[in-house]
Structure formats: structure tokens, C-alpha cells
Write a protein that holds these residues in place. Structure first.
Motif, mmCIF file in Angstrom:
data_model
loop_
_atom_site.group_PDB
_atom_site.id
_atom_site.type_symbol
_atom_site.label_atom_id
_atom_site.label_comp_id
_atom_site.label_asym_id
_atom_site.label_seq_id
_atom_site.Cartn_x
_atom_site.Cartn_y
_atom_site.Cartn_z
ATOM 1 N N ILE A 1 0.840 -1.188 0.000
ATOM 2 C CA ILE A 1 0.000 0.000 0.000
ATOM 3 C C ILE A 1 0.886 1.253 0.000
ATOM 4 N N GLY A 2 0.640 2.154 -0.937
ATOM 5 C CA GLY A 2 1.308 3.452 -0.939
ATOM 6 C C GLY A 2 0.401 4.485 -0.291
ATOM 7 N N VAL A 3 0.914 5.207 0.702
ATOM 8 C CA VAL A 3 0.081 6.102 1.499
ATOM 9 C C VAL A 3 0.726 7.491 1.577
ATOM 10 N N MET A 4 -0.064 8.536 1.340
ATOM 11 C CA MET A 4 0.446 9.894 1.515
ATOM 12 C C MET A 4 0.600 10.182 3.011
ATOM 13 N N PRO A 5 1.584 11.009 3.409
ATOM 14 C CA PRO A 5 1.860 11.245 4.832
ATOM 15 C C PRO A 5 0.664 11.659 5.681
ATOM 16 N N PRO A 6 -0.244 12.558 5.219
ATOM 17 C CA PRO A 6 -1.355 12.952 6.091
ATOM 18 C C PRO A 6 -2.318 11.813 6.438
ATOM 19 N N ALA A 7 -2.261 10.720 5.681
ATOM 20 C CA ALA A 7 -3.193 9.613 5.926
ATOM 21 C C ALA A 7 -2.543 8.452 6.674
ATOM 22 N N LEU A 8 -1.256 8.558 7.007
ATOM 23 C CA LEU A 8 -0.540 7.427 7.597
ATOM 24 C C LEU A 8 -1.136 6.965 8.923
ATOM 25 N N LEU A 9 -1.581 7.913 9.755
ATOM 26 C CA LEU A 9 -2.070 7.517 11.079
ATOM 27 C C LEU A 9 -3.399 6.769 10.999
ATOM 28 N N GLY A 10 -4.135 6.947 9.915
ATOM 29 C CA GLY A 10 -5.394 6.225 9.763
ATOM 30 C C GLY A 10 -5.245 4.867 9.110
ATOM 31 N N ILE B 1 -0.307 33.275 14.245
ATOM 32 C CA ILE B 1 0.192 32.270 15.197
ATOM 33 C C ILE B 1 1.422 31.576 14.614
ATOM 34 N N PRO B 2 2.519 31.429 15.378
ATOM 35 C CA PRO B 2 3.708 30.706 14.874
ATOM 36 C C PRO B 2 3.345 29.257 14.542
ATOM 37 N N LEU B 3 3.685 28.837 13.324
ATOM 38 C CA LEU B 3 3.231 27.542 12.826
ATOM 39 C C LEU B 3 4.378 26.631 12.403
ATOM 40 N N CYS B 4 4.136 25.333 12.513
ATOM 41 C CA CYS B 4 4.965 24.324 11.864
ATOM 42 C C CYS B 4 4.053 23.578 10.889
ATOM 43 N N LEU B 5 4.476 23.479 9.623
ATOM 44 C CA LEU B 5 3.617 22.938 8.575
ATOM 45 C C LEU B 5 4.373 21.924 7.728
ATOM 46 N N PHE B 6 3.607 21.116 6.986
ATOM 47 C CA PHE B 6 4.207 20.254 5.980
ATOM 48 C C PHE B 6 4.906 21.109 4.923
ATOM 49 N N THR B 7 5.849 20.505 4.207
ATOM 50 C CA THR B 7 6.562 21.209 3.137
ATOM 51 C C THR B 7 5.640 21.459 1.943
ATOM 52 N N ARG B 8 6.034 22.417 1.109
ATOM 53 C CA ARG B 8 5.164 22.897 0.038
ATOM 54 C C ARG B 8 4.937 21.876 -1.080
ATOM 55 N N ASN B 9 5.768 20.843 -1.166
ATOM 56 C CA ASN B 9 5.565 19.847 -2.227
ATOM 57 C C ASN B 9 4.409 18.896 -1.923
ATOM 58 N N LEU B 10 3.929 18.902 -0.669
ATOM 59 C CA LEU B 10 2.843 18.003 -0.297
ATOM 60 C C LEU B 10 1.495 18.668 -0.563
ATOM 61 N N ARG B 11 0.562 17.883 -1.059
ATOM 62 C CA ARG B 11 -0.747 18.404 -1.459
ATOM 63 C C ARG B 11 -1.480 19.055 -0.286
ATOM 64 N N SER B 12 -1.391 18.469 0.909
ATOM 65 C CA SER B 12 -2.090 19.045 2.061
ATOM 66 C C SER B 12 -1.578 20.453 2.369
ATOM 67 N N VAL C 1 8.579 26.454 10.983
ATOM 68 C CA VAL C 1 9.175 25.152 10.648
ATOM 69 C C VAL C 1 8.377 24.528 9.510
ATOM 70 N N GLU C 2 9.108 23.956 8.540
ATOM 71 C CA GLU C 2 8.478 23.186 7.464
ATOM 72 C C GLU C 2 9.171 21.828 7.387
ATOM 73 N N THR C 3 8.393 20.760 7.279
ATOM 74 C CA THR C 3 8.965 19.413 7.261
ATOM 75 C C THR C 3 8.004 18.452 6.568
ATOM 76 N N ASP C 4 8.555 17.363 6.020
ATOM 77 C CA ASP C 4 7.698 16.310 5.479
ATOM 78 C C ASP C 4 7.524 15.170 6.480
ATOM 79 N N SER C 5 8.029 15.382 7.705
ATOM 80 C CA SER C 5 7.941 14.371 8.753
ATOM 81 C C SER C 5 6.773 14.673 9.684
ATOM 82 N N ILE C 6 5.789 13.805 9.714
ATOM 83 C CA ILE C 6 4.640 14.023 10.589
ATOM 84 C C ILE C 6 5.037 13.858 12.051
#
Length: 300
Positions: free
Chosen positions: A95-104, A190-201, A220-225
Motif C-alpha cells: 500500500i502506498g500512502v500519503m503522509p497525512p493519511a498514515l495515522l489512519g 500564530i507561529p506555525l509548523c507545517l508540511f513542506t510545500r511539495n505536499l498536497r495538504s 518550521v516546514e517538514t515532510d515528517s509528521i
């Protein structure tokens, strides 16, 4: 022509290195090189560019590679079909899973395991836009991604799972809005940490700020949930996440959530490559997917 030669070619394309490809295939480097040369002799074309190092595939090699992947995928389906006829509790699924859906994904995997008790499952994380490519190249059997990232046409079949809801999340000590809901202008300061811009979310989040005419404060920007979750628990920063990507300990860990309005609700679903003869295992899994909906689970 031996199937092992096709395996060598796929491994060589994946690792881009003779020694690592040979190690992955469990053979010596000379044996792998000899197998590739034999494949070239049988086909009458050069499939790789080489000197002392691997320099890539030739144009002919790229076509042979696509054929090899299809052949080995079909063979894998045949093996599963034969095994399934003897033991309906077995089989394997990638199964290939995008990062925002990994926990589900554990919920999805448990549903599959209920249908096929001894199913072996492999989960690979990939950007939403890469899932279709992985399916086409037979790297995975199923994908979990945004359905608007799947190319239109007849190449794929889809099953919706849930409509994504975005929330602002932060520790009780963080400067969260006080109301039951918030808007993009409130969140922007508000100071935010977000996913990187290459991710659809992240692109969906950027569109929300852009439509509201405000600029967010991104620290902060990262592709690590897992890093986003660490920042949330530490109380240093807030984040904007889909409900499906929130840490399981929201509430117990002193985290608060606040739905953001207005916000799009992109559909997340399960995708597979349309095939004339899918394996019995994949057919059983796809049947399970037709009955799955998780809107109530991933909504606050």
C-alpha cells in the motif's frame, strides 16, 4: 529468457548501482552483470548504459523495464491466485500512502486483516502526487491519496474513504483562538509548523491563506509528521493538520484543536490500477474497500 534477469534489471534501475542491486537480489555482482548481458544478447539490444559504473538505462532499456515490471506483477498475481485457491487466509498487499493519511492506515489494515486473516501488508509513504506513478509501475497494489491527484480516465479505480477536515492544533499553553472555530486571518498571526510545500495538504493550506489575503507565520516546514507532532507536544508551535493526521493523544497530551472555516474538504480514497485479471487477494481487498467510510472518525 529467465525471470531472474528481469528481476536484475528492475533492481538495477531502483538502486542505480551494480553492487547494491546484486546485494538486493542475493547474488554476486559478476552474476548480476552476466545476467544483464545475457538478457541483452537474447533481446538483441543494449538495455543499460555502462562503463565501469551504471550510467542509466537506454531508451530500449526503459521499454524493456516497463515490460519487466508488468510481467513480474502478473506473475505475482498468478502466485497469489494459486496460493489463494489453497489458503484463503493468506496473500500479500503493498500500500502506498500519503503522509497525512498514515495515522489512519491501521484502521484500514485491520479491515483487510479481518477479511484475510494472514495477509502480509507492506506500507510505503509517498507524496500524494506520486501514488499514481507507483501504481502504474506496479510498485504498490493500492494507494491511499487525494482523489483529485488521480489522473482522469479509465486507468484507475477509486473508492472514497472520507472528506478531509483541517484544524488548528496546539498545546494548551499555545496562543490558540478562544472560540469553537477560527478563520485564516486569526491563524495567520500564530507561529506555525507545517508540511513542506511539495505536499498536497500544504498546498491546500496555502490556498486557504491566499484566498483570505493573509500571510502565515511559518517557523518550521517538514515532510515528517512525527516532527510536527513533537513540536505540538513541546508547546513551541501550532500546526494546521487534517484530523486524520492528528496525534492519537490529542486531549490526553494537553493539545487543543480548532476547526478552520472556511476550508475545502478534499476527498481521500483508496485507488488501484484497473487490470483485466486482478488477483483473488486484490479482488477481496477491493470488495472490503467498497464498504469502508471513515467520515465520522476523521471529523471533529
Amino acid at each position: 529468457m529467465f525471470l531472474r534477469q528481469l528481476t536484475y534489471l528492475i533492481a538495477l534501475d531502483r538502486f542505480r548501482h551494480f553492487s547494491r542491486a546484486a546485494e538486493h537480489c542475493g547474488v554476486s555482482q559478476p552474476a548480476l552483470s552476466a545476467g544483464i548481458r545475457q538478457l541483452e544478447n537474447e533481446l538483441g539490444v543494449s538495455v543499460i548504459q555502462r562503463n565501469r559504473r551504471f550510467l542509466g538505462l537506454t531508451a530500449e532499456g526503459q521499454r524493456v523495464l516497463a515490460w519487466a515490471k508488468q510481467t513480474l506483477a502478473a506473475l505475482d498475481g498468478l502466485k497469489q491466485e494459486a496460493a489463494f485457491a489453497q489458503d484463503v487466509s493468506g496473500g500479500s498487499l503493498s500500500i502506498g500512502v500519503m503522509p497525512p493519511a498514515l495515522l489512519g492506515i491501521p484502521l484500514l489494515m485491520e479491515s483487510f486483516r479481518t477479511a484475510i486473516p494472514s495477509l502480509h501488508q507492506e506500507v510505503r509513504s509517498a507524496a500524494a502526487g506520486d501514488i499514481a506513478r507507483m501504481l502504474r509501475e506496479h510498485q504498490v497494489h493500492l494507494g491511499v491519496t487525494y482523489l483529485d491527484q488521480i489522473p482522469p480516465g479509465d486507468a484507475f479505480e477509486v473508492r472514497p474513504l472520507y472528506a478531509e477536515q483541517y484544524v488548528l492544533a496546539g498545546a494548551t499553553s499555545a496562543p490558540m483562538p478562544t472560540g469553537p472555530r477560527c478563520n485564516w486571518a486569526e491563524v495567520a498571526s500564530i507561529p506555525l509548523c507545517l508540511f513542506t510545500r511539495n505536499l498536497r495538504s500544504r498546498q491546500i493550506i496555502d490556498a486557504g491563506f491566499r484566498d483570505a489575503g493573509v500571510t502565515p507565520t511559518i517557523m518550521v516546514e517538514t515532510d515528517s509528521i512525527s516532527l510536527l507532532h513533537s513540536e505540538l507536544r513541546a508547546g513551541r508551535l501550532c500546526s494546521i493538520l487534517p484530523v486524520a493526521a492528528l496525534p492519537e493523544t490529542v486531549g490526553g497530551a494537553g493539545l487543543r484543536t480548532c476547526p478552520i472555516v472556511p476550508c475545502p474538504a478534499p476527498q481521500v480514497g483508496v485507488v488501484r490500477l484497473r487490470q483485466p485479471n486482478p488477483s483473488a487477494v486484490l479482488e477481496r481487498i477491493w470488495e472490503v474497500c467498497t464498504h469502508l467510510r471513515a467520515d465520522d472518525i476523521f471529523h471533529v
